[in-house]
Design a protein around this motif. Structure first.
Motif, short mmCIF file in Angstrom:
data_model
loop_
_atom_site.label_atom_id
_atom_site.label_comp_id
_atom_site.label_asym_id
_atom_site.label_seq_id
_atom_site.Cartn_x
_atom_site.Cartn_y
_atom_site.Cartn_z
N ASN A 471 38.66 52.13 40.36
CA ASN A 471 39.07 50.74 40.62
C ASN A 471 38.33 49.73 39.73
O ASN A 471 38.26 48.53 40.07
CB ASN A 471 38.86 50.38 42.09
CG ASN A 471 39.81 51.13 43.01
OD1 ASN A 471 40.97 51.35 42.66
ND2 ASN A 471 39.32 51.53 44.16
N VAL A 474 40.76 47.05 38.81
CA VAL A 474 41.01 46.11 39.91
C VAL A 474 39.91 45.06 39.96
O VAL A 474 40.17 43.86 40.08
CB VAL A 474 41.09 46.86 41.25
CG1 VAL A 474 41.28 45.88 42.41
CG2 VAL A 474 42.22 47.88 41.23
N ASP A 475 38.67 45.51 39.84
CA ASP A 475 37.54 44.58 39.90
C ASP A 475 37.54 43.62 38.70
O ASP A 475 37.23 42.44 38.85
CB ASP A 475 36.23 45.37 39.94
CG ASP A 475 36.11 46.21 41.20
OD1 ASP A 475 36.75 45.85 42.21
OD2 ASP A 475 35.38 47.23 41.17
N VAL A 477 40.09 42.57 36.99
CA VAL A 477 41.17 41.59 37.13
C VAL A 477 40.76 40.47 38.07
O VAL A 477 41.07 39.29 37.83
CB VAL A 477 42.46 42.29 37.60
CG1 VAL A 477 43.50 41.26 38.04
CG2 VAL A 477 43.04 43.16 36.49
N LYS A 478 40.07 40.80 39.13
CA LYS A 478 39.63 39.77 40.09
C LYS A 478 38.71 38.73 39.44
O LYS A 478 38.70 37.56 39.84
CB LYS A 478 38.92 40.42 41.28
CG LYS A 478 39.84 41.21 42.20
CD LYS A 478 39.06 41.84 43.35
CE LYS A 478 39.99 42.61 44.28
NZ LYS A 478 39.23 43.28 45.38
N LYS A 479 37.96 39.16 38.43
CA LYS A 479 37.02 38.27 37.76
C LYS A 479 37.63 37.60 36.52
O LYS A 479 36.97 36.78 35.88
CB LYS A 479 35.77 39.05 37.34
CG LYS A 479 35.02 39.67 38.51
CD LYS A 479 33.86 40.54 38.02
CE LYS A 479 33.16 41.22 39.18
NZ LYS A 479 32.07 42.12 38.72
N SER A 480 38.85 37.94 36.19
CA SER A 480 39.45 37.46 34.94
C SER A 480 39.99 36.05 35.09
O SER A 480 40.16 35.52 36.19
CB SER A 480 40.59 38.39 34.53
OG SER A 480 41.68 38.28 35.44
N SER A 481 40.26 35.45 33.94
CA SER A 481 40.89 34.13 33.86
C SER A 481 42.21 34.25 33.12
O SER A 481 42.44 35.22 32.38
CB SER A 481 39.96 33.16 33.13
OG SER A 481 38.73 33.02 33.82
N SER A 495 42.80 54.30 39.75
CA SER A 495 42.93 53.18 40.70
C SER A 495 43.53 53.69 41.99
O SER A 495 44.53 54.42 41.98
CB SER A 495 43.82 52.08 40.12
OG SER A 495 43.26 51.53 38.95
N LYS A 497 44.18 51.27 44.27
CA LYS A 497 44.79 50.02 44.72
C LYS A 497 45.78 49.53 43.67
O LYS A 497 45.59 49.77 42.47
CB LYS A 497 43.72 48.95 44.94
CG LYS A 497 42.61 49.33 45.90
CD LYS A 497 41.53 48.25 45.95
CE LYS A 497 40.38 48.66 46.85
NZ LYS A 497 39.31 47.61 46.88
N ILE A 499 47.18 46.81 41.27
CA ILE A 499 46.55 45.70 40.54
C ILE A 499 47.51 44.52 40.54
O ILE A 499 48.59 44.59 39.94
CB ILE A 499 46.21 46.12 39.10
CG1 ILE A 499 45.27 47.33 39.11
CG2 ILE A 499 45.58 44.96 38.34
CD1 ILE A 499 45.02 47.93 37.74
N LYS A 502 48.28 37.97 38.67
CA LYS A 502 48.58 36.62 39.14
C LYS A 502 48.53 35.58 38.04
O LYS A 502 48.85 34.41 38.27
CB LYS A 502 47.61 36.24 40.26
CG LYS A 502 47.71 37.16 41.48
CD LYS A 502 46.73 36.75 42.57
CE LYS A 502 46.85 37.68 43.77
NZ LYS A 502 45.90 37.29 44.85
#
Length: 776
Positions: A471, A474-475, A477-481, A495, A497, A499, A502
């Motif tokens: 994952n 996944v992690d 992507v959560k921190k990306s801009s 993974s 989960k 992805i 957004k």
């Protein structure tokens, strides 16, 4: 003494009376205070809305001012009074001014954000909406319609407003003529900035409409002048005129994929507008329908649209047409217009069994048609003897559409003070003279709200290196801009989960080999509202996938997406998607829309479902799932379903696409699974522009094509077939297919392929000998 006392009393009363009639300026902090203040408002008063967020606020501004003393609804500070959530405004009464409101982060709970009426009996007259902003105030349901600004009544003005980012169905601004009180209205729409509007993918994406077909033979007398239309791409009709006696003057249409369309109504004037395409695909110009239309002194540059979105389109009509169809073009005056580097002048467009009334008693004179890069600028779809051509100037290479009325002349061009390319020879007595009053981005809209959309694009952000790990993607992507690039090494990324994408993101393999991605959910990537995705140099292996119906590597959200997305797949492998019989590479859902889906230089092997089925819109009302579909230099082998299903149902003519480019691909054993509901390798329905060139189809199902709507452009050329049926075409449209070659039998079982975007398709035998261009 009594006289003195009486005089003092009178003076006191006069002072009180004088004070009570002075205009007041009161600040209110919520809807309740606003409604209370409205009870005592008088001509000349101003009601000031306090700074802050006005959430879920519905205002009814009903009052009666006078010409000398209008009543004003304004704000404490411009840009600091924001209506959010379920909010809207109704204006009713006389001599009212609304100024400085901003609507964003929500959508109207009714059908209109700002309406010039309380109800059907209580309208607004002699009122003004100015310096207001509506920014992305859009219903999350893509095809739930609403309107941002609706004009009713008479003598109203809408000026210096900023309207940007409408992404759901419905006209941005509309003038209603649905009662006698709203007809012959003399409205004025000026100095507004209509910002970018993305392609809707259906009817109902107009930026401005005046009238409807029911009242289209009624006079409106609306003036639309000095407005800036910036990349308003909702649908074919950027402006849809559906009433009589309107004027469009000094407006600029900048890179708009659509036209100013005189769809219904007579005696309209289109004068001194500029239409700037800059070579952007599908940028349109002016479309003329109905009687007594005047099109003069307009300037067009770099328009590429064809058919109904050409630089100049004069339609065929219908004799004694019903009010909602196409009145014949009669008595049209098209004079002193300039068309530079614009590709298509379409005359008698739309001619068919129904639209069989050609233009009549019309004139095209003193125009400039100049395009040194295209000889066949003019197309006549019917008898155009009803158009008289006089003194039109053309570049020497252009083939004139008539024997008389055209003169070739070599011209040079310079930029004028406004930045337009114009003939260097200022003594010419033909073509347009650009007005100094024409709209600019700077003199329209509001000065205190940015016109920079600030939206990040794919691969425009920072680069983030991601190490392999469970994952880890996944992690990351959560921190990306928005716009970031995630770089993957030559490793295996697992993974558990899905992805969620957004915002725009790129996943790029940078190792010596390709990064391999394994996943245990139904889908690896889910493109959500606002997301776009680019994949480069990756392997997607389905061996860890669960056995679930509807598996896919990439999927859109199951819920309505009112923002368009892009998907690019470059040099990727999709292998062993076979855990069940319905495993797709790409899956889309209803109420989602892609500006572009591009798959290039990629390989698909051992897949039980479809590569992509873009057919979630099945209502047959002209809605579809993707504008541009590009498949180039790919190989597809052992695919049970279709490589592509692309569907646009219905016969509505107000959209551009879909467009398909399918070139230099190999299809080997594709579509043969008995559960393939399309019974085809490629299944196309209602696609508007089709290019299928230089492909090989081996041991595969056929390409099936059903042509509807207008005049689809079909280019099927230089395809090689081995143990594959020839293309089948249905529908009532014309098409041409060139060179469907049968692959020589001695090569059919021992061939691999070299794919190149810049050369013809070639084949090699397994011993390495070059077979040349593959044909019988």
């Amino acid at each position: 003494m009594k006289q003195i006392s009486s005089l003092l009393s009178l003076t006191f009363l006069l002072i009180i009376f004088s004070c009570s009639t002075e205009p007041t300026l009161d600040t209110v902090k919520n809807v309740a205070e606003f409604e209370e203040r409205l009870k005592t408002v008088r001509p000349g008063d101003s009601i000031v809305l306090a700074n802050g967020i006005w959430s879920d606020s519905e205002l009814l501004f009903e009052a009666k001012g006078t010409a000398d003393k209008p009543i004003t609804l304004t704000v404490e500070e411009k840009g600091k009074v924001i209506f959010e959530g379920a909010s809207n405004l109704r204006i009713a009464g006389e001599h009212l001014i609304v100024k400085g409101l901003v609507f964003k982060n929500g959508y109207t709970p009714t059908t209109e954000v700002i309406s010039f009426k309380k109800d059907n009996e209580t309208l607004a007259y002699n009122s003004r909406l100015t310096e207001c902003v509506i920014d992305g105030f859009t219903n999350p349901e893509r095809h739930e319609p609403d309107t941002w600004v609706a004009l009713y009544g008479k003598n109203n003005r809408v000026d210096h407003n900023h309207l940007v980012g409408k992404t759901n169905r419905g006209v941005t601004m509309i003038v209603r003529l649905n009662s006698e009180e709203s007809q012959e209205n003399h409205h004025r729409i000026d100095h507004n900035y209509f910002g970018p509007r993305s392609t809707l993918g259906s009817n109902g994406g107009e930026t401005l409409r005046i009238g409807t077909s029911h009242y289209s033979r009624t006079n409106s007398y609306t003036v639309v002048e000095v407005n800036y239309f910036d990349r308003c791409n909702g649908e074919l009709e950027t402006v849809s005129n559906k009433s009589c006696s309107n004027t469009y003057k000094n407006n600029v249409f900048y890179e708009c994929k659509g036209t100013l369309t005189l769809r219904h109504g007579n005696r309209n004037i289109v004068d001194s507008n500029a239409l700037i395409g800059n070579g952007v695909p599908n940028t349109g110009g002016l479309r003329v329908i109905n009687g007594q239309q005047t099109v003069t002194n307009n300037y067009a540059f770099g328009l590429t649209g064809i058919r109904f979105s050409g630089a100049l389109v004069v339609m065929n009509g219908i004799f004694n047409s019903p009010i909602n169809r196409y009145d014949q073009v009669k008595d049209a005056i098209i004079k002193n217009n300039t068309f530079i580097d614009s590709d298509h002048i379409q005359l008698g467009a739309g001619a068919d069994e129904e639209r069989n009334a050609p233009p009549d008693n019309s004139v095209m004179a003193d125009n400039i048609f100049y395009n040194e890069n295209k000889d066949d600028v003019f197309t006549a779809y019917t008898n155009i003897s009803g158009i008289k051509f006089e003194n039109n100037l053309i570049s020497p290479n252009i083939q004139p559409i008539a024997k008389e009325g055209f003169r070739p002349l070599q011209l040079s061009f310079v930029k004028n003070e406004q930045g337009f390319m114009v003939p260097a020879d200022t003594t010419l007595n033909v073509g347009a003279k650009i007005s100094p009053s024409i709209a600019t981005k700077e003199n329209t809209g509001v000065s205190w709200y940015s016109k920079d959309d600030g939206k990040a694009t794919l691969s425009s952000g920072k680069t983030i290196k991601v190490k392999a790990g469970l994952n880890s993607l996944v992690d990351a992507v959560k921190k990306s801009s928005p716009g970031d690039i995630l770089e993957l090494g030559d490793e295996v990324y697992s993974s558990t989960k899905t992805i969620a994408i957004k915002h725009p993101l790129t996943f790029r393999g940078v190792g010596e080999g390709k990064s391999k991605l394994l996943f245990e959910k139904k889908s690896l990537f889910e493109i959500n509202n606002g997301g776009s995705l680019k994949l480069e140099n990756l392997i997607f292996d389905g061996k860890n996938s669960p056995d679930r119906t509807g598996n896919s590597v990439i999927t859109t959200s199951k819920y309505s997406m009112n923002k368009n997305y892009k998907l690019f797949v470059e040099n990727c492998d999709f292998v062993d998607l076979d855990v069940n019989h319905s495993y797709d590479a790409i899956r889309v859902y209803k109420n989602t829309f892609a500006d572009t889906i591009s798959i290039t230089n990629s390989r698909f092997k051992n897949i039980t479902g479809n590569i992509m089925a873009l057919d979630a819109e099945t209502d047959d009302i002209g809605i579809y799932n993707a504008e541009y579909v590009i498949m180039k230099n790919n190989s597809f082998s052992d695919v049970g379903g279709a490589a592509l299903r692309l569907y646009r149902g219905g016969k509505d003519e107000s959209t551009f696409g879909p467009f398909l480019e399918m070139e230099h691909n190999v299809f080997d054993n594709v579509g043969q699974d008995k559960r393939n509901r399309y019974d085809a390798t490629v299944s196309l329905y209602g696609v508007q522009k089709i290019a299928i060139k230089n492909n090989i189809f081996k041991d595969s199902k056929a390409v099936n094509m059903h042509l509807v709507v207008g005049e689809p452009i079909v280019n099927v050329k230089n395809n090689a077939l081995s143990n594959t049926p020839k293309l089948t075409v249905t529908g009532d449209q014309k098409y041409t297919v060139e060179n469907q070659w049968e692959l020589a039998p001695k090569f059919s079982d021992s061939i691999y392929y070299t794919l190149s975007a810049d050369s013809p398709l070639r084949g090699k035998a397994t011993d390495g000998s070059d077979l040349g261009l593959i044909k019988k």
